[in-house]
Structures are given as structure tokens and as C-alpha cells.
Scaffold this motif. Structure first.
Motif, PDB file in Angstrom:
ATOM      1  N   ASP A 217      50.004  46.907   4.567  1.00 32.98           N
ATOM      2  CA  ASP A 217      50.913  46.636   3.463  1.00 32.98           C
ATOM      3  C   ASP A 217      50.095  45.975   2.365  1.00 32.98           C
ATOM      4  OD1 ASP A 217      52.826  45.400   1.706  1.00 32.98           O
ATOM      5  OD2 ASP A 217      54.337  45.651   3.266  1.00 32.98           O
ATOM      6  N   THR A 218      49.842  46.714   1.275  1.00 34.46           N
ATOM      7  CA  THR A 218      48.946  46.210   0.238  1.00 34.46           C
ATOM      8  C   THR A 218      49.541  45.050  -0.539  1.00 34.46           C
ATOM      9  OG1 THR A 218      49.771  47.801  -1.385  1.00 34.46           O
ATOM     10  CG2 THR A 218      47.904  48.476  -0.023  1.00 34.46           C
ATOM     11  N   GLN A 219      50.862  44.925  -0.564  1.00 36.32           N
ATOM     12  CA  GLN A 219      51.484  43.809  -1.282  1.00 36.32           C
ATOM     13  C   GLN A 219      51.545  42.554  -0.425  1.00 36.32           C
ATOM     14  OE1 GLN A 219      55.205  45.699  -2.579  1.00 36.32           O
ATOM     15  NE2 GLN A 219      54.353  45.865  -4.643  1.00 36.32           N
ATOM     16  N   LEU A 220      51.952  42.709   0.831  1.00 39.62           N
ATOM     17  CA  LEU A 220      51.995  41.553   1.739  1.00 39.62           C
ATOM     18  C   LEU A 220      50.617  41.221   2.295  1.00 39.62           C
ATOM     19  CD1 LEU A 220      55.258  42.323   3.761  1.00 39.62           C
ATOM     20  CD2 LEU A 220      54.983  40.799   1.788  1.00 39.62           C
ATOM     21  N   LYS A 221      49.677  42.139   2.144  1.00 45.06           N
ATOM     22  CA  LYS A 221      48.314  41.962   2.652  1.00 45.06           C
ATOM     23  C   LYS A 221      48.322  41.724   4.162  1.00 45.06           C
ATOM     24  CE  LYS A 221      46.411  40.287  -1.719  1.00 45.06           C
ATOM     25  NZ  LYS A 221      45.665  39.218  -2.412  1.00 45.06           N
ATOM     26  N   GLN A 222      49.010  42.620   4.837  1.00 45.42           N
ATOM     27  CA  GLN A 222      49.083  42.564   6.293  1.00 45.42           C
ATOM     28  C   GLN A 222      48.517  43.858   6.863  1.00 45.42           C
ATOM     29  OE1 GLN A 222      53.225  41.837   7.141  1.00 45.42           O
ATOM     30  NE2 GLN A 222      53.017  39.623   6.897  1.00 45.42           N
ATOM     31  N   PHE A 223      47.581  43.711   7.801  1.00 51.76           N
ATOM     32  CA  PHE A 223      46.943  44.842   8.455  1.00 51.76           C
ATOM     33  C   PHE A 223      47.450  44.954   9.889  1.00 51.76           C
ATOM     34  CE2 PHE A 223      43.878  43.751   5.184  1.00 51.76           C
ATOM     35  CZ  PHE A 223      43.354  44.973   4.781  1.00 51.76           C
ATOM     36  N   ARG A 224      47.433  46.170  10.404  1.00 55.72           N
ATOM     37  CA  ARG A 224      47.616  46.404  11.831  1.00 55.72           C
ATOM     38  C   ARG A 224      46.598  47.462  12.247  1.00 55.72           C
ATOM     39  NH1 ARG A 224      51.519  44.611  15.053  1.00 55.72           N
ATOM     40  NH2 ARG A 224      52.827  44.077  13.266  1.00 55.72           N
ATOM     41  N   PHE A 225      45.694  47.098  13.137  1.00 60.27           N
ATOM     42  CA  PHE A 225      44.622  47.989  13.548  1.00 60.27           C
ATOM     43  C   PHE A 225      44.807  48.398  15.008  1.00 60.27           C
ATOM     44  CE2 PHE A 225      42.866  45.496  10.124  1.00 60.27           C
ATOM     45  CZ  PHE A 225      42.208  46.453   9.366  1.00 60.27           C
ATOM     46  N   TYR A 226      44.392  49.591  15.314  1.00 62.69           N
ATOM     47  CA  TYR A 226      44.475  50.106  16.674  1.00 62.69           C
ATOM     48  C   TYR A 226      43.056  50.363  17.168  1.00 62.69           C
ATOM     49  CZ  TYR A 226      49.273  50.520  15.216  1.00 62.69           C
ATOM     50  OH  TYR A 226      50.521  50.224  14.724  1.00 62.69           O
ATOM     51  N   ASP A 227      42.726  49.677  18.287  1.00 70.19           N
ATOM     52  CA  ASP A 227      41.342  49.599  18.761  1.00 70.19           C
ATOM     53  C   ASP A 227      40.483  49.083  17.611  1.00 70.19           C
ATOM     54  OD1 ASP A 227      39.056  49.716  20.222  1.00 70.19           O
ATOM     55  OD2 ASP A 227      39.004  51.897  20.420  1.00 70.19           O
ATOM     56  N   GLY A 228      40.854  47.878  17.158  1.00 64.82           N
ATOM     57  CA  GLY A 228      40.279  47.354  15.923  1.00 64.82           C
ATOM     58  C   GLY A 228      39.433  46.104  16.107  1.00 64.82           C
ATOM     59  N   ILE A 229      38.567  45.871  15.122  1.00 63.48           N
ATOM     60  CA  ILE A 229      37.698  44.693  15.076  1.00 63.48           C
ATOM     61  C   ILE A 229      37.754  44.103  13.676  1.00 63.48           C
ATOM     62  CG2 ILE A 229      35.363  43.790  15.342  1.00 63.48           C
ATOM     63  CD1 ILE A 229      34.707  46.124  17.119  1.00 63.48           C
ATOM     64  N   VAL A 230      37.961  42.792  13.598  1.00 67.19           N
ATOM     65  CA  VAL A 230      37.859  42.067  12.332  1.00 67.19           C
ATOM     66  C   VAL A 230      36.704  41.078  12.470  1.00 67.19           C
ATOM     67  CG1 VAL A 230      38.994  40.518  10.716  1.00 67.19           C
ATOM     68  CG2 VAL A 230      40.323  42.300  11.861  1.00 67.19           C
ATOM     69  N   GLU A 231      35.736  41.175  11.564  1.00 67.05           N
ATOM     70  CA  GLU A 231      34.557  40.307  11.675  1.00 67.05           C
ATOM     71  C   GLU A 231      34.333  39.576  10.368  1.00 67.05           C
ATOM     72  OE1 GLU A 231      30.038  40.328  13.476  1.00 67.05           O
ATOM     73  OE2 GLU A 231      31.281  42.137  13.546  1.00 67.05           O
ATOM     74  N   THR A 232      34.207  38.244  10.461  1.00 63.99           N
ATOM     75  CA  THR A 232      33.906  37.403   9.325  1.00 63.99           C
ATOM     76  C   THR A 232      32.563  36.725   9.567  1.00 63.99           C
ATOM     77  OG1 THR A 232      34.930  35.370  10.175  1.00 63.99           O
ATOM     78  CG2 THR A 232      36.375  36.977   9.095  1.00 63.99           C
TER      79      THR A 232
END
Length: 555
Positions: A217-232
Motif C-alpha cells: 500500500d503506497t499510501q499507508l506504506k505497508q508491505f507484505r512479502f511472501y518468502d521475504g527478507i527485509v535487511e537494514t
């Protein structure tokens, strides 16, 4: 023909053609509204200058056109514009073909399709006004108030406010850039859904990758990933289904969750998990596992539930573990019901029937805390019902118990043990480390023992110790055991037990990533460009001479 007569003739021609196009026919007929000049041709009419045509609710403008009246279609040239008078849709191009029967407009070169805040740019667009679906191919770009999306092919379903992008899809907005192979974008709620491999880089340089698609959701800035990785820069979070709220800096994972704290070199695994990035607080549960990385070794720990907190304050940096605690390291193993690991001093507190093994020793108490220094066990403090067992070279069980104990280790083995309060010790006297002479049993309020290879080398006792020696021929089970003795070596955890609880699948560092592919595309030169190059000096084509081989005949 003078100018006045020409205008009258043109007016009558348009009037007659308009009357003929509308009288006795339905409203699907393509009509001519005006043009500066009208010319007849074989099977078509040629319209020149300031052309305006009409079809149902659409007005069609261009510089010139070929109108095929019987076929109810037109070819449009120069500054083409198709404007819907009912819907806010306008399409422009350099050239177009319009079929009044099928309501299909084929637009080519410099195509701009506009629907309120959404604009599509391409060179090849087919727009079906019957279904209100626009299809582009050979590259297109969609721009709205928030995003810019490009792809090789796409379908814009205007009634559904849905655009489907296919092949080499790139989405760019002020916060991130996304690459994928298939994306569905809803223009009104501004949500996007991808299929298959999806890679994202945020403006801060964070990466978000999904092997099986995503929803955003580009307005709420919410992601949902499937078999996903978030790296900071500070962490890495992975799950089979991963939810990420960018505004709240909140992650939630389902199935095979893993959270890595890069600064602490601690990685947590579980079935489900939650992570608050700003607070550096995580909750992981369901066959949870901790993997603490050292330079030369790794500590593994299992639990039902794990809570990790790594705030700015040193006193608030800890890891909590509950139920079914098992931990193992090269020179260390332990079990307990619950555990606290303090990052600030590398201390591990065990509660409710904890037991710890270190090479040849076993220690237990109601609670204990041990400290790791330079990746090795440094010391341990045991409180209430403290009991220590060490095996000597002949596998005899030397035993100590008391209200509290403090043990000090050197190179992974216990070196000294201080017993405070109701101290008791039972150790086997050896001759040259090869023969048991008997058992020494001593009671003292305070006892200090020094060990070498698990065997007692020196003992210091408090005031008025009470001692008894039993020769080897009189040793029986009662004599050789202090009250409360339990040798629980069968419960000692190992890597096989850890792997049976949860064996992490390692992340593939060579996994496909669309950002690793070059953006520059090499295009074949046109025939005109080839001829131009070949016309330059030194670039003339070489004429090949065919020499007939033996057996060939010239005709």
C-alpha cells in the motif's frame, strides 16, 4: 472556384456526409464534424487541416485523416487526440487507427493516455473503448501523483482502475524503487501486488526482497512479502509471510521467522515473530532458536518463546527465553526452564532446575548465572541447593554442595570452586592418577577447592571442618554419594538435539536479484544507420567471391 464557393461546397459536403452517416443508422457510426479540406479518393475520403470527428461519446482530433466510410474506420495523422466527453480520459499520439465497429483505437508513436491523475506514456497502445481497456507493448510508463511504473507490456483496465504490468517492471516513488516481473497496480487506493521475484531498495539503502511476490500500500506504506527478507544496516528479518509497516518500523512474520541483530551478532528463529525496529524489541515463539555468533564458535539455544531487547541503555539490552531451554556450545551445555542473557556483561542467568555441563563437570542449583569472556566460560555463580560434580581421570564423581557456590574456569575447565554455607565435599583420593585409594568426605561452612583435569589438587576449609576418610575396599554407593546426587549426563544437549528442534535453512547469498542485472539495453541499429556507417570511408562492405568446388557446374 472562389473562396466563398469553396466554403459553401465544403459546408454542404460535411452536412450531407454527416446526414448520411447518422440517418437510419445507430450511434456506432463514425462521423465527420469538420475539416479545412475534404477530398475524395478510392474507397476513402481524405480530411485535411483541423480535423474533428465524432464517435459516440468521443471526439477525435488530428491534422489529417483517411476516412473509410463503408468500413466505418479512419486513419489519423499528426497531433491525434481522442477525448471522451463523459469520462475524464484523453489520448494523444502521432498516428492512430480507429474502428467505429469494434470501438478499437490503435495509437502509435508518442502516445499519452490520461485518466485524471494517472498518465500512461508509450509508443504502442491499443485502446478498446467497448471494454475501456488499454493495452500497451514494447515499453510503457505510467505516472500518477505518487509513483512512476515502467514495464515492457501492460494492460490498463480503466473501469477497474487497475493496471497490470508484465516483464521488466520497475516502480519508483520518493521512498523506494521496486523491480519485479509481474505487478498489478490499483490507481485509486494506490496499492500494488507482485507475482514471483520482487526486489526493493529504499531511499535509505535498505533492501526488501520476496521470492514469491508481495503486496504494498503506497499510501499507508505497508508491505507484505511472501518468502521475504527485509535487511537494514542494523538488522535482517526473514519469514515465509512478512508484514512490514514502514511508518511504525514494525515487522510481523509467520512461518520460519528469523531476526538477525548485526551489532550483537545474535540471530533468533521461530514459527512466528514480531519486531519493533525503533525499540529494537522482538518477540519470537514456536520452536524458537537463538544463534549467538562468536569469532571462533557459536552458541545455540532452544526455547518455546524468546524476547530480545537491545535499547540504547546498556541495562536494557537482554534476551529472555521461556520453557524448554537447551543451550550448547563447543565447551558448554545447559538446560533450564527460563533464561536471561544480558548483552552488557555477557552473563546468562538460568532459573528453575538449571543444569550446566562443562567438559568434565556438571553443576546445578535453584538458579545460576555464568559469564562468558573471550568466547569461553569465565565463571559461574550458583544460588540455593548448589551442587557440583566433576569426573576425575578414573571417571570417579567428585562432589560438592552448599548454599551458594562460585566457580572459576580456565581454558574451558573448572579451576577453583568456592562454597559458602553448609559446605560439603566428597572427593576420591588417587595415587598417581591411576589408582583409587579411598574417599574423603568433609563438612565445613566454607570450602575452597582447586582442580586440575577435574581432580582436586588442593582443599582449604573453614573453622573446625569435620572430615572422614573411607578406604577403597569399604566404598559403597552410600559412601560415594552426597545427598541429592544426580548425574544427568543423558540430558546434556548437543547439536543433534538442536537440529531436531529447529534446523535453520541458510540464506543463499547468491539468490537472484533483479538489481544485479544491468539497466542498459543494447538496441540493434536500423538499416538506415547501417547504410550510413557502411557509406563512410573504410567501412565499405566486402564483396565475397564464390569459387566453385570440384564437382560444381557453372550455368
Amino acid at each position: 472556384m472562389n473562396t466563398r464557393l469553396f466554403r459553401i461546397f465544403l459546408f454542404l459536403s460535411l452536412l450531407i456526409s454527416g446526414f448520411g452517416n447518422s440517418y437510419g443508422q445507430d450511434n456506432s457510426v463514425l462521423k465527420i464534424n469538420k475539416a479545412d479540406l475534404l477530398q475524395g479518393g478510392r474507397g476513402f475520403q481524405r480530411l485535411l487541416g483541423d480535423v474533428e470527428m465524432e464517435h459516440q461519446s468521443s471526439l477525435i482530433f488530428c491534422d489529417s485523416a483517411y476516412f473509410y466510410r463503408e468500413e466505418n474506420r479512419a486513419r489519423l495523422f499528426g497531433n491525434v487526440r481522442i477525448q471522451d466527453v463523459e469520462d475524464p480520459i484523453t489520448t494523444t499520439s502521432s498516428y492512430a487507427e480507429y474502428d467505429g465497429n469494434t470501438k478499437l483505437a490503435k495509437l502509435r508513436r508518442n502516445v499519452v493516455f490520461t485518466n485524471q491523475e494517472t498518465t500512461l506514456y508509450t509508443d504502442y497502445l491499443d485502446y478498446n473503448r467497448e471494454t475501456n481497456i488499454a493495452t500497451y507493448f514494447n515499453d510503457g510508463r505510467v505516472v500518477d501523483s505518487t509513483n512512476v511504473l515502467t514495464s515492457e507490456r501492460g494492460v490498463y483496465e480503466v473501469n477497474l482502475e487497475r493496471i497490470t504490468f508484465r516483464k521488466d517492471v520497475v516502480l519508483v516513488n520518493p521512498d523506494y524503487t521496486m523491480k519485479t516481473g509481474n505487478l498489478v497496480y490499483l490507481t485509486v487506493p494506490k496499492t500494488s501486488e507482485t507475482k514471483g521475484l520482487t526486489n526493493i531498495i529504499s531511499k535509505e539503502g535498505y533492501t526488501l526482497d520476496a521470492q514469491k511476490g508481495s503486496f504494498y500500500d503506497t499510501q499507508l506504506k505497508q508491505f507484505r512479502f511472501y518468502d521475504g527478507i527485509v535487511e537494514t544496516e542494523e538488522s535482517r528479518v526473514k519469514a515465509m509471510e512478512l508484514f512490514y509497516d514502514e511508518g511504525e518500523a514494525y515487522y510481523e512474520g509467520k512461518e520460519d521467522v528469523r531476526v538477525l541483530n548485526k551489532e550483537r551478532q545474535v540471530e533468533v528463529f521461530g514459527d512466528n515473530g514480531k519486531y519493533w525496529e525503533d525499540r529494537k524489541y522482538s518477540l519470537v515463539y514456536g520452536n524458537a532458536l537463538v544463534r549467538k555468533y562468536f569469532e571462533t564458535d557459536t552458541l545455540f539455544m532452544t526455547a518455546d518463546t524468546l524476547i530480545s531487547h537491545d535499547s540504547e541503555a546498556d541495562t536494557a539490552k537482554y534476551l529472555l527465553a521461556f520453557r524448554s531451554i537447551k543451550l550448547t556450545k563447543t565447551d558448554l551445555a545447559g538446560i533450564a526452564d527460563s533464561l536471561v542473557y544480558n548483552y552488557s556483561d555477557s552473563s546468562i542467568q538460568l532459573f528453575q532446575d538449571p543444569v550446566m555441563w562443562n567438559q568434565k563437570s556438571q553443576i546445578s542449583a535453584d538458579s545460576m548465572v555464568f559469564f562468558i569472556a573471550n568466547e569461553e566460560l569465565d565463571r559461574v555463580y550458583m544460588k540455593d541447593k548448589a551442587f557440583a560434580i566433576m569426573t576425575d581421570t578414573l571417571l570417579n564423581h567428585n562432589q560438592m554442595k552448599g548454599r551458594t557456590m562460585t566457580g572459576y574456569f580456565k581454558e574451558g575447565q573448572i579451576e577453583t570452586l568456592d562454597i559458602d554455607g553448609n559446605g560439603e565435599s566428597l572427593y576420591f583420593a588417587l595415587e598417581a592418577d591411576t589408582l583409587t585409594q579411598g574417599v574423603n568426605r568433609i563438612l565445613s561452612a566454607n570450602i575452597k577447592l582447586t582442580f586440575q583435569d577435574g581432580a582436586i589438587r588442593k582443599a582449604n576449609f573453614g573453622i573446625r571442618p569435620d572430615g572422614q576418610f573411607t578406604p577403597v575396599q569399604k566404598i559403597d554407593e552410600k559412601v560415594s554419594r552426597l545427598e541429592g546426587f544426580q548425574w544427568r549426563i543423558d540430558e546434556k544437549p548437543n547439536r543433534e538435539m538442536v537440529d531436531a528442534w529447529r534446523k535453520p535453512v541458510e540464506i543463499d547469498p547468491e539468490a537472484e536479484n533483479l538489481f544485479n542485472e544491468p539497466d542498459v539495453k543494447l538496441e540493434m541499429p536500423t538499416e538506415e544507420q547501417i547504410r550510413e556507417k557502411l557509406g563512410n570511408p573504410g567501412l565499405k562492405p566486402v564483396k565475397k567471391t564464390l569459387v566453385p568446388t570440384k564437382g560444381q557446374l557453372d550455368f
